[in-house]
Motif scaffolding. Structure first.
Motif, PDB file in Angstrom:
ATOM      1  N   UNK A   4       1.857   4.963  18.743  1.00  0.00           N
ATOM      2  CA  UNK A   4       2.822   5.907  18.179  1.00  0.00           C
ATOM      3  C   UNK A   4       2.273   6.550  16.902  1.00  0.00           C
ATOM      4  N   UNK A   5       2.248   7.880  16.867  1.00  0.00           N
ATOM      5  CA  UNK A   5       1.790   8.605  15.685  1.00  0.00           C
ATOM      6  C   UNK A   5       0.332   8.386  15.347  1.00  0.00           C
ATOM      7  N   UNK A   6      -0.478   8.053  16.352  1.00  0.00           N
ATOM      8  CA  UNK A   6      -1.868   7.671  16.087  1.00  0.00           C
ATOM      9  C   UNK A   6      -2.668   8.786  15.421  1.00  0.00           C
ATOM     10  N   UNK A   7      -2.407  10.029  15.800  1.00  0.00           N
ATOM     11  CA  UNK A   7      -3.182  11.153  15.257  1.00  0.00           C
ATOM     12  C   UNK A   7      -2.384  11.983  14.261  1.00  0.00           C
ATOM     13  N   UNK A   8      -1.253  11.459  13.790  1.00  0.00           N
ATOM     14  CA  UNK A   8      -0.392  12.236  12.900  1.00  0.00           C
ATOM     15  C   UNK A   8      -1.008  12.455  11.521  1.00  0.00           C
ATOM     16  N   UNK A   9      -1.790  11.486  11.058  1.00  0.00           N
ATOM     17  CA  UNK A   9      -2.380  11.601   9.723  1.00  0.00           C
ATOM     18  C   UNK A   9      -3.866  11.916   9.815  1.00  0.00           C
ATOM     19  N   UNK A  10      -4.359  12.647   8.792  1.00  0.00           N
ATOM     20  CA  UNK A  10      -5.778  12.963   8.734  1.00  0.00           C
ATOM     21  C   UNK A  10      -6.597  11.712   8.448  1.00  0.00           C
ATOM     22  N   UNK A  11      -7.894  11.836   8.658  1.00  0.00           N
ATOM     23  CA  UNK A  11      -8.788  10.745   8.302  1.00  0.00           C
ATOM     24  C   UNK A  11      -8.799  10.575   6.794  1.00  0.00           C
ATOM     25  N   UNK A  98       3.515  -6.794  13.563  1.00  0.00           N
ATOM     26  CA  UNK A  98       3.025  -6.883  12.191  1.00  0.00           C
ATOM     27  C   UNK A  98       2.547  -5.519  11.696  1.00  0.00           C
ATOM     28  N   UNK A  99       3.116  -5.042  10.597  1.00  0.00           N
ATOM     29  CA  UNK A  99       2.680  -3.778  10.004  1.00  0.00           C
ATOM     30  C   UNK A  99       1.218  -3.862   9.586  1.00  0.00           C
ATOM     31  N   UNK A 100       0.801  -5.023   9.079  1.00  0.00           N
ATOM     32  CA  UNK A 100      -0.586  -5.234   8.676  1.00  0.00           C
ATOM     33  C   UNK A 100      -1.524  -5.034   9.866  1.00  0.00           C
ATOM     34  N   UNK A 101      -1.196  -5.652  11.006  1.00  0.00           N
ATOM     35  CA  UNK A 101      -2.042  -5.527  12.192  1.00  0.00           C
ATOM     36  C   UNK A 101      -1.982  -4.109  12.761  1.00  0.00           C
ATOM     37  N   UNK A 102      -0.801  -3.511  12.770  1.00  0.00           N
ATOM     38  CA  UNK A 102      -0.659  -2.155  13.303  1.00  0.00           C
ATOM     39  C   UNK A 102      -1.456  -1.158  12.459  1.00  0.00           C
ATOM     40  N   UNK A 103      -1.396  -1.337  11.158  1.00  0.00           N
ATOM     41  CA  UNK A 103      -2.101  -0.414  10.247  1.00  0.00           C
ATOM     42  C   UNK A 103      -3.580  -0.352  10.573  1.00  0.00           C
ATOM     43  N   UNK A 104      -4.196  -1.516  10.787  1.00  0.00           N
ATOM     44  CA  UNK A 104      -5.638  -1.514  11.032  1.00  0.00           C
ATOM     45  C   UNK A 104      -5.971  -1.339  12.500  1.00  0.00           C
ATOM     46  N   UNK A 340      11.115  -7.079   9.687  1.00  0.00           N
ATOM     47  CA  UNK A 340       9.973  -6.187   9.883  1.00  0.00           C
ATOM     48  C   UNK A 340      10.418  -4.745  10.086  1.00  0.00           C
ATOM     49  N   UNK A 341      11.707  -4.547  10.389  1.00  0.00           N
ATOM     50  CA  UNK A 341      12.186  -3.197  10.703  1.00  0.00           C
ATOM     51  C   UNK A 341      11.977  -2.240   9.527  1.00  0.00           C
ATOM     52  N   UNK A 342      12.282  -2.710   8.305  1.00  0.00           N
ATOM     53  CA  UNK A 342      12.118  -1.862   7.125  1.00  0.00           C
ATOM     54  C   UNK A 342      10.678  -1.446   6.892  1.00  0.00           C
ATOM     55  N   UNK A 343       9.724  -2.401   6.815  1.00  0.00           N
ATOM     56  CA  UNK A 343       8.313  -2.023   6.639  1.00  0.00           C
ATOM     57  C   UNK A 343       7.786  -1.137   7.762  1.00  0.00           C
ATOM     58  N   UNK A 344       8.215  -1.389   9.013  1.00  0.00           N
ATOM     59  CA  UNK A 344       7.768  -0.550  10.121  1.00  0.00           C
ATOM     60  C   UNK A 344       8.288   0.877   9.972  1.00  0.00           C
ATOM     61  N   UNK A 345       9.551   1.018   9.622  1.00  0.00           N
ATOM     62  CA  UNK A 345      10.121   2.357   9.428  1.00  0.00           C
ATOM     63  C   UNK A 345       9.382   3.086   8.314  1.00  0.00           C
ATOM     64  N   UNK A 346       9.131   2.385   7.220  1.00  0.00           N
ATOM     65  CA  UNK A 346       8.418   2.994   6.095  1.00  0.00           C
ATOM     66  C   UNK A 346       7.009   3.402   6.492  1.00  0.00           C
ATOM     67  N   UNK A 347       6.349   2.560   7.282  1.00  0.00           N
ATOM     68  CA  UNK A 347       4.976   2.847   7.697  1.00  0.00           C
ATOM     69  C   UNK A 347       4.913   4.126   8.517  1.00  0.00           C
TER      70      UNK A 347
END
Length: 371
Positions: A4-11, A98-104, A340-347
């Motif tokens: 989800x949103x994988x390409x939404x942000x620039x490098x 996990x937001x940490x795992x999803x982020x990376x 985890x819902x709050x950190x995920x929404x924020x992410x």
């Protein structure tokens, strides 16, 4: 969650280095990697991906998504090998959200690869303790561990945790499951031979880090902050920490009841194993950073993070067994998921990376030909 949103942000800056290296010739890429501070495995994977699929943000981050998904699966299999039963699913679920795992898993860098290979190496390590452990288990362990070392230099600290557990089994009279010294030495010799071609380059990379690096000296709060990232925030850390303390108390109670007895099982003792896996890849670089050049940074320790999720699942299994109520563990899993819902929404709703494409468009539209 990982697509989800994988390409939404620039490098961002580090991802742009990944892109630059992956779009060079192979010789040029390897030349730049050799003067970097990271081993070459991830860049070879990214080079192959870009040359087959292109160089969009989506494609550049795709290998990390795959490694992140494989990490969820391998944590589940490792939980089964640790005899967690249905709680192996809980550990995999914690990794999945996990937001940490999803982020990376959404970043074009080597961290998701390092997390996956850390679990693969540990899973293979556990296989060495099986009653039917044979040459295929030995080969799998050697290959997985060598690849881990080629993914990130902090993979060495995961290997140290394995050494520590092997030493613990040799010294403890209460744990029957052991790997013979001869076999362990032979396996490590094979891992060393596979890593030998890169060893000289590694020494040069270490010297460059020692001559000056951007990481500041850590404090004790840095360790707590790392656990906060693993857990997904302060509230999640509080819930997980309470479950871990209760689980550890129940494990110690069981150990007290078994004083004078040896563990008849040929399996790995899960709590010491997971504690070493979590602690040493954090504490060793932390100690090095206090007495020498600072190298401790929370994202570098991602190889230890799977132990956190497995530890929480293990604690829940102890609680359920001792209380006789599976519902208690289910409630705690639901609480962890809820917070985890709050950190995920924020992410997903906060832009954390500079919008370089907008900058480039502005410069192109405003600049004169002579600028």
């Amino acid at each position: 969650l990982r697509f989800y949103g994988l390409a939404d942000e620039n490098l961002w800056l580090d991802e742009s280095f990944s892109w630059a290296q992956a779009t060079m010739s192979y010789g040029g890429m390897m030349s730049t990697v050799m003067v970097d501070v990271h081993p070459p495995l991830y860049f070879n994977v990214l080079f192959a991906t870009v040359n087959v699929l292109g160089e969009s943000e989506f494609v550049l981050r795709l290998p990390s998504v795959v490694f992140g998904l494989l990490t969820v699966w391998m944590v589940y299999l490792t939980g089964l090998r640790l005899k967690l039963g249905r709680y192996a699913l809980a550990a995999a679920f914690f990794v999945a959200i996990s937001v940490f795992q999803i982020r990376y898993s959404q970043e074009a860098r080597m961290y998701a690869l390092t997390a996956w290979l850390s679990v693969v190496s540990m899973y293979a390590f556990l296989g060495l303790y099986r009653d039917d452990a044979g040459k295929r288990h030995w080969f799998f362990y050697v290959l997985a561990t060598a690849l881990l070392l080629y993914s990130h230099i902090f993979g060495f600290f995961v290997l140290v945790a394995q050494y520590a557990y092997v030493l613990l089994t040799w010294l403890s009279s209460r744990i029957n499951a052991r790997v013979s010294f001869r076999r362990w030495f032979g396996l490590q010799l094979c891992v060393g031979l596979l890593f030998l071609p890169w060893f000289g380059v590694l020494l040069g990379q270490v010297s460059r880090v020692q001559s000056g690096f951007w990481i500041s000296r850590p404090t004790l709060y840095s360790l707590l902050e790392t656990l906060q990232f693993y857990a997904g925030g302060n509230l999640a850390l509080l819930i997980c920490g309470a479950a871990l303390l209760c689980g550890a108390a129940l494990w110690l109670w069981r150990s007290t009841e078994m004083v004078g007895q040896s563990e008849q099982s040929s399996d790995v003792s899960p709590l010491p194993f997971l504690l070493l896996w979590l602690a040493l890849p954090n504490l060793i670089p932390f100690a090095v950073s206090l007495v020498s050049q600072p190298i401790y940074y929370w994202r570098y320790t991602i190889g230890a993070s799977p132990a956190w999720y497995l530890l929480v699942a293990l604690a829940l299994s102890y609680l359920a067994r001792r209380s006789g109520k599976q519902s208690l563990a289910i409630v705690i899993v639901a609480m962890i998921a809820l917070v985890q819902a709050g950190p995920l929404y924020s992410y997903y709703t906060t832009l954390s990376k500079t919008r370089w494409s907008s900058v480039a468009e502005y410069v192109e539209s405003q600049a004169d030909s002579v600028d």
